[in-house]
Design a protein around this motif. Sequence first.
Motif, mmCIF file in Angstrom:
data_model
loop_
_atom_site.group_PDB
_atom_site.id
_atom_site.type_symbol
_atom_site.label_atom_id
_atom_site.label_comp_id
_atom_site.label_asym_id
_atom_site.label_seq_id
_atom_site.Cartn_x
_atom_site.Cartn_y
_atom_site.Cartn_z
ATOM 1 N N ALA A 51 11.306 7.828 72.377
ATOM 2 C CA ALA A 51 10.144 7.171 72.969
ATOM 3 C C ALA A 51 10.652 6.123 73.967
ATOM 4 O O ALA A 51 11.342 5.184 73.567
ATOM 5 C CB ALA A 51 9.280 6.504 71.907
ATOM 6 N N LEU A 52 10.358 6.318 75.247
ATOM 7 C CA LEU A 52 10.739 5.377 76.293
ATOM 8 C C LEU A 52 9.550 4.458 76.554
ATOM 9 O O LEU A 52 8.498 4.908 77.014
ATOM 10 C CB LEU A 52 11.111 6.111 77.582
ATOM 11 N N LEU A 53 9.705 3.173 76.285
ATOM 12 C CA LEU A 53 8.581 2.248 76.325
ATOM 13 C C LEU A 53 8.828 1.110 77.314
ATOM 14 O O LEU A 53 9.841 0.406 77.225
ATOM 15 C CB LEU A 53 8.349 1.641 74.937
ATOM 16 N N ASP A 54 7.887 0.928 78.230
ATOM 17 C CA ASP A 54 7.924 -0.243 79.098
ATOM 18 C C ASP A 54 7.651 -1.488 78.258
ATOM 19 O O ASP A 54 6.941 -1.432 77.243
ATOM 20 C CB ASP A 54 6.862 -0.093 80.193
ATOM 21 N N ILE A 55 8.196 -2.628 78.654
ATOM 22 C CA ILE A 55 7.959 -3.860 77.904
ATOM 23 C C ILE A 55 6.532 -4.356 78.102
ATOM 24 O O ILE A 55 5.817 -4.650 77.149
ATOM 25 C CB ILE A 55 8.958 -4.961 78.321
ATOM 26 N N ARG A 56 6.093 -4.443 79.358
ATOM 27 C CA ARG A 56 4.800 -5.060 79.668
ATOM 28 C C ARG A 56 3.728 -3.985 79.801
ATOM 29 O O ARG A 56 3.650 -3.301 80.820
ATOM 30 C CB ARG A 56 4.915 -5.863 80.963
ATOM 31 N N MET A 57 2.922 -3.845 78.756
ATOM 32 C CA MET A 57 1.822 -2.887 78.772
ATOM 33 C C MET A 57 0.591 -3.520 78.148
ATOM 34 O O MET A 57 0.712 -4.409 77.293
ATOM 35 C CB MET A 57 2.201 -1.606 77.996
#
Length: 217
Positions: A51-57
Amino acid sequence: MIRVLLADDDEMVRAGVRAILATDPAIEVVAEAGDGREAVELTLAHRPDVALLDIRMPRLDGLAAGAEIIRAAPSVAVAILTTFGEDAYLARALDDGARGFLLKSGNPRELIAGVHAIAGGGAYLAPKMAARVIDRLRSTGLDRAASARARVRALTARERDVLALVGEGLSNSQIATRLGLTEGTVKGHVSAILTRLDLANRVQAAILAHEAGLTRG
């Protein structure tokens, strides 16, 4: 085939990362999310390898989403998608169990290499971030050591001796033999240590002993 979930609230970023990953026939993006809550839901539905997750969401940031995924689906390797300069968040992500930190604007080969490393059970840190993250973690480690040393000052000299041996993995019987005490006395010391330092068990006590520098290892 490495199955990937990609989460970022910026559609352009998602398109760019997806295009890079598509150049590797061994990687397949199986789901995309525009916010952290959706990322958790889709991860549980698709069970990707990474799972590749952006920090700011929105709704749920990437760090909180990653922590939820790690708890609910421990077989899914979580990696944080970041920009250079956001490494202040990485110590928290490490503590939560994230396995990688990949730069959105980095070398495309590094992004692909990172996905392969993480999917294979390893860890990956974007090279440009390595020195800064190591410095931050070193500083954090020093802070933890200072805090641990301050906590154990509340103990008596004998309790510190017992805590040191707990940190070395000795049983109550072995500690009793080493210190010339009865096993019941050692048990009492251990109980007092856990209570006074607000520790849940011997494992936490052993970790504290190491952080405070009481052990020889």
